[in-house]
Every structure is written in structure tokens, then in C-alpha cells.
Scaffold this motif. Structure first.
Motif, short mmCIF file in Angstrom:
data_model
loop_
_atom_site.label_atom_id
_atom_site.label_comp_id
_atom_site.label_asym_id
_atom_site.label_seq_id
_atom_site.Cartn_x
_atom_site.Cartn_y
_atom_site.Cartn_z
N GLY A 49 -0.01 27.13 10.65
CA GLY A 49 1.10 26.41 10.05
C GLY A 49 2.29 27.31 9.79
O GLY A 49 3.45 26.93 10.04
N ASP A 50 2.04 28.51 9.29
CA ASP A 50 3.13 29.47 9.10
C ASP A 50 3.78 29.85 10.43
O ASP A 50 4.99 30.03 10.51
CB ASP A 50 2.60 30.73 8.41
CG ASP A 50 2.20 30.49 6.96
OD1 ASP A 50 2.69 29.51 6.37
OD2 ASP A 50 1.40 31.29 6.42
N ARG A 51 2.97 29.97 11.48
CA ARG A 51 3.46 30.44 12.79
C ARG A 51 4.20 29.34 13.55
O ARG A 51 5.30 29.57 14.09
CB ARG A 51 2.28 30.95 13.61
CG ARG A 51 2.63 31.39 15.04
CD ARG A 51 1.40 31.95 15.74
NE ARG A 51 1.62 32.18 17.15
CZ ARG A 51 2.22 33.25 17.67
NH1 ARG A 51 2.67 34.20 16.86
NH2 ARG A 51 2.38 33.38 18.98
N TRP A 52 3.62 28.16 13.63
CA TRP A 52 4.16 27.10 14.47
C TRP A 52 4.91 26.02 13.69
O TRP A 52 5.48 25.10 14.29
CB TRP A 52 3.04 26.44 15.28
CG TRP A 52 2.44 27.35 16.31
CD1 TRP A 52 3.06 28.42 16.92
CD2 TRP A 52 1.14 27.28 16.87
NE1 TRP A 52 2.22 29.00 17.82
CE2 TRP A 52 1.02 28.33 17.82
CE3 TRP A 52 0.05 26.44 16.68
CZ2 TRP A 52 -0.15 28.55 18.55
CZ3 TRP A 52 -1.11 26.65 17.40
CH2 TRP A 52 -1.20 27.70 18.33
N GLY A 53 4.89 26.10 12.39
CA GLY A 53 5.52 25.07 11.57
C GLY A 53 4.46 24.16 10.96
O GLY A 53 3.59 23.64 11.67
N ASN A 54 4.54 23.98 9.66
CA ASN A 54 3.49 23.22 8.98
C ASN A 54 3.46 21.75 9.38
O ASN A 54 2.39 21.16 9.44
CB ASN A 54 3.67 23.36 7.46
CG ASN A 54 3.23 24.72 6.96
OD1 ASN A 54 2.07 25.10 7.08
ND2 ASN A 54 4.17 25.48 6.39
N ARG A 55 4.63 21.17 9.64
CA ARG A 55 4.61 19.76 10.03
C ARG A 55 3.92 19.57 11.37
O ARG A 55 3.13 18.63 11.56
CB ARG A 55 6.02 19.19 10.09
CG ARG A 55 6.04 17.66 10.19
CD ARG A 55 7.41 17.09 10.40
NE ARG A 55 7.86 17.25 11.78
CZ ARG A 55 8.81 16.49 12.34
NH1 ARG A 55 9.40 15.53 11.64
NH2 ARG A 55 9.17 16.70 13.58
N ARG A 56 4.20 20.45 12.33
CA ARG A 56 3.59 20.34 13.65
C ARG A 56 2.07 20.47 13.58
O ARG A 56 1.33 19.67 14.16
CB ARG A 56 4.17 21.40 14.58
CG ARG A 56 3.55 21.42 15.96
CD ARG A 56 4.18 22.48 16.83
NE ARG A 56 5.60 22.20 17.08
CZ ARG A 56 6.37 22.95 17.85
NH1 ARG A 56 5.88 24.03 18.44
NH2 ARG A 56 7.64 22.62 18.04
N VAL A 57 1.58 21.46 12.84
CA VAL A 57 0.15 21.67 12.73
C VAL A 57 -0.51 20.55 11.94
O VAL A 57 -1.61 20.09 12.26
CB VAL A 57 -0.14 23.05 12.09
CG1 VAL A 57 -1.62 23.23 11.81
CG2 VAL A 57 0.37 24.16 13.01
N PHE A 58 0.18 20.08 10.90
CA PHE A 58 -0.32 18.95 10.12
C PHE A 58 -0.55 17.73 11.03
O PHE A 58 -1.61 17.08 10.98
CB PHE A 58 0.67 18.62 9.02
CG PHE A 58 0.32 17.43 8.17
CD1 PHE A 58 -0.52 17.55 7.09
CD2 PHE A 58 0.84 16.18 8.47
CE1 PHE A 58 -0.85 16.45 6.31
CE2 PHE A 58 0.52 15.07 7.71
CZ PHE A 58 -0.32 15.20 6.62
N CYS A 59 0.43 17.41 11.86
CA CYS A 59 0.30 16.24 12.74
C CYS A 59 -0.81 16.44 13.77
O CYS A 59 -1.55 15.50 14.10
CB CYS A 59 1.62 15.96 13.45
SG CYS A 59 2.92 15.33 12.36
N ALA A 60 -0.95 17.66 14.28
CA ALA A 60 -2.05 17.94 15.21
C ALA A 60 -3.40 17.72 14.53
O ALA A 60 -4.33 17.16 15.13
CB ALA A 60 -1.94 19.37 15.73
#
Length: 434
Positions: A49-60
């Protein structure tokens, strides 16, 4: 969805066990397989989440969770169900760190953030309270597979709402997962939970059980060594030097151990010893979880006046008193006499959740919000898995059932009391917070 899948399964696993011919150990793995992967990969979820963005990882994570829930519903036997639950746990590990990190990002001011964490906790409380009752209704009417199918529309709605209303979060490309450390975390969690699960069948003095506990300790030591040497540690040891960070995480482990262990043990007691149906068990457990609906919001509002320390300490002491009564009375207590102890445990746990969450998240810099959230929830989920494993093992290994039930409830009560003491030492007072 994540919390619902922890509590909804408790009333469903006895029925699942009968229909899929699963042993007590198999039932524990249906519950703990999810929690094991959830806990083991939370730190990786936080780093991603820190690396790729928390929203993107959350949705994944929501997407993985939803698809694996469908696989759980279609499972033809216990092994397939366990594997699907493992994948579901991976989705949960991507969801939870992002949820708290996004709140941290959205509400930088401390009082607003405390209220937001209170709402976050109350949503978990609603899921916890709805889980046993909803599970009982579904199992008694349309069947246990709908325990998992219910996640499909919720997951789809979650994805759409998040993409529409949640702003993109910053990315830190230099933050890389530390895979050796991650392997050590997974090994430690797997060995610990496996040993505790097998203790009920093999006995606490069995060589395999003792070996599993020993190897888990070795894996924890290996993780600590790796983090000290790594250029980009997944959990910098400097964070653990913070009394608020490390103490708040241990408090989370202890109250999850006690609460979810109590819920699992009570579910087995109500169905196997008292002869309750799945629906009746859900109704019987409702007082414990119903108190969590408003306790988190209440503590979020009160924390502005009192600080977090009094709320966490009082919540843990209340929960301790409730389960101490159950431990003293054992299986001889009629159900009406169990309502107050269960309500005390539910209220006290949720009352302490907001303060402990704010303590851990407040101790971390903003750039480490995902890591802090992952660390806190890792310890909590390890506690949940340990509670289920210890409760089931104590019931299975006791020669006298009442002794096993009393011992389990006494262990959970002691965990609450220990958490109260740690909160007094580690949770900042209102003056320190200011």
C-alpha cells in the motif's frame, strides 16, 4: 466483509463440519486458515500500500476477497474450502492496512481522526454483531454456502464506491517488500497456529506441538535479525522502540485473543453441549457482539475529553470481570446468567479498540501509516487465531468438559487483565497526547 467473515463462520462451522465430514481440527482450520494468511500477509499488504498507493491495493484486495468468497461457497469438500479460505485471507490482508491508512490520510487532525477511527471500529462492531445472527439465519434457511455468497454483492458495491469517492493515495516507489522477512512472518504464524491447533488432538506435551512452538520462536528471531540487517525493512525496529506502538499492538493481540476465543468457544458450547441450533446460537451470541455497535463510537467521542488511556484500561477491566464470572461458573451457569458476561466482553473490547488504534497510528509517521496499520492488525489477527486454537484445544484435551471450559474462559479473562495493565503503562494520557 473482513470482520463479518471472522464472526459469521463461528456458528456455521459445526454445520459445515457435519456436512463435509470435517474433524474438530478441520473445523479449526476452516476458521483459522483464513486468519492465518490474513495475519501472515498483513505486513506485506501494508508495504504494498505504501509502495503502490493504498487505494489501489485496497481495491485489489476487495477483488481477491470477493472472488475467493465465491470459491468458498462452491467448495465440494473440506480441503477445497480450506484452500479457498486461505486465498480469502490474502484478500483481507490487502484490504485492512489500506482502510486505516486511507483514514489517516483523510483526517490528519487528531480529534477528527479519533472520531473516524471510532466509526471504523463501529463498522467492525456492526459486522461482529451481525455475524453470529446472520450466520444462524443463513445456515438455518438457505444453507451454509450463503455465508460466503453474501460477500459477492457487498464486494461489488465496495469496489464501485471506493473508485468513485475515495481519492488516490500517494505512492512511494522506493518502498519494497522484504520477502525474506515476509517468509519469516508467515512461517512464525503458521507454526504457532498449527501447534496450537494440534495440541487439542495430540496433547500439549506432544513432541510435534513443542517442536512447532520452538520453530515459531526461531522464525520470530529470524525476522528480528533480518529486519535489523535489511536496507528497506518491512517493519523498522525503530518503530517497535516506541512504547505506544509496541504496547498498543500487544494490547490488540490480547483483546482479540480473548474476545474471538470466547466467541468460538461459546459457539461450540452452545451447539455441542447445550444442543442449540445454528440460529439459536447466533441469537445466544448476539448480546456479546451487539455491544460493539456503539462502544467504539462512544469511545471515539469520549477520547477528546479523557484521552485514550482511561478508556482502554476501563474497557479491558470490564471485559476481565465478565469472563472471570464465566470462568467461575463454568458450564453449570444457565444461559440468562451468561448474558451480562458476554455483554461486558463485547463492550469492553470495542471500547478499547478506538484508543488502541489511535495509539498505534499516532505513533507512526505518515509515510509509515500502511506499515503501522498492518503491524497493528497483524498482532490482532494472530491473537484471534490463537484464541480460536487455544479455546478449541482446551475443550478437546480436557478429560472433564467443564474443566476445559473454565480453563479457556480463565485464560481469556487473564488476557484482558494483562491488557489493562499494559494500557496503563503504554497508552498515552491526555496530557501526553497533547
Amino acid at each position: 466483509m473482513v470482520i463479518l467473515d471472522v464472526t459469521i463462520i463461528n456458528v456455521a462451522v459445526p454445520v459445515i463440519g457435519r456436512e463435509l465430514s470435517a474433524s474438530l481440527t478441520g473445523i479449526q482450520w476452516i476458521t483459522d486458515g483464513y486468519t492465518l494468511v490474513f495475519a501472515g500477509f498483513l505486513l506485506t499488504g501494508g508495504v504494498l500500500g505504501d509502495r503502490w498507493g493504498n487505494r489501489r491495493v485496497f481495491c485489489a484486495g476487495v477483488a481477491v476477497f470477493t472472488v475467493s468468497s465465491a470459491a468458498c461457497a462452491l467448495a465440494p469438500d473440506a480441503p477445497v474450502l480450506v484452500v479457498a479460505r486461505l486465498v480469502e485471507g490474502l484478500g483481507a490482508a490487502l484490504i485492512v492496512p489500506g482502510s486505516l491508512a486511507l483514514l489517516q490520510q483523510t483526517y490528519p487532525e487528531r480529534d477528527e481522526r479519533s472520531r473516524a477511527f471510532g466509526v471504523w471500529g463501529s463498522m467492525a462492531g456492526i459486522a461482529a454483531s451481525a455475524g453470529p445472527l446472520l450466520g444462524g439465519v443463513l445456515v438455518s434457511t438457505v444453507g451454509w454456502r450463503w455465508v460466503f455468497l453474501i460477500n459477492l454483492p457487498v464486494g461489488a458495491a465496495c469496489l464501485m464506491l471506493t473508485m468513485r469517492y475515495v481519492e488516490r493515495s500517494p505512492r512511494l516507489p522506493g518502498r519494497r517488500p522484504d520477502w525474506p522477512a515476509q517468509c519469516a512472518v508467515v512461517a512464525a504464524v503458521a507454526l504457532l497456529i498449527s501447534a496450537l491447533n494440534e495440541a487439542g488432538r495430540r496433547g500439549w506435551a506432544d513432541e510435534a506441538v513443542l517442536a512447532g512452538l520452538g520453530l515459531a520462536a526461531v522464525a520470530i528471531a529470524a525476522f528480528a535479525v533480518r529486519e535489523r540487517l535489511a536496507r528497506s525493512p518491512v517493519l523498522p525496529l525503530s518503530l517497535l522502540r516506541s512504547r505506544a506502538m509496541s504496547g498498543g499492538a500487544v494490547i490488540g493481540l490480547l483483546f482479540n485473543f480473548a474476545f474471538y476465543g470466547m466467541v468460538f468457544t461459546a459457539s461450540l458450547d452452545f451447539q455441542h453441549q447445550r444442543g442449540y441450533s445454528a440460529l439459536s446460537t447466533g441469537l445466544a451470541l448476539f448480546p456479546a457482539a451487539a455491544m460493539t455497535m456503539f462502544a467504539s463510537v462512544l469511545s471515539g467521542r469520549l477520547s477528546r475529553r479523557t484521552g485514550d488511556r482511561p478508556l482502554v484500561v476501563s474497557g479491558m477491566l470490564l471485559a476481565f470481570l465478565g469472563l472471570a464470572v464465566w470462568a467461575a461458573g463454568g458450564s453449570t451457569l444457565a444461559y440468562p446468567l451468561l448474558v451480562a458476561p458476554m455483554m461486558a466482553a463485547g463492550f469492553g473490547t470495542s471500547f478499547a479498540l478506538t484508543g488502541s488504534t489511535a495509539t498505534v497510528m499516532g505513533a507512526a509517521p505518515g509515510s509509515r501509516s500502511g506499515t503501522a496499520s498492518a503491524f497493528f492488525n497483524t498482532t490482532r489477527q494472530v491473537g484471534s487465531a490463537m484464541g480460536v486454537a487455544v479455546g478449541g484445544s482446551l475443550l478437546a484435551s480436557a478429560t472433564v468438559y467443564d474443566t476445559g471450559l473454565r480453563t479457556a474462559m480463565a485464560a481469556f479473562a487473564l488476557a484482558y487483565l494483562t491488557a489493562a495493565g499494559l494500557a496503563w503503562l503504554c497508552v498515552p494520557s491526555k496530557a501526553e497526547r497533547a
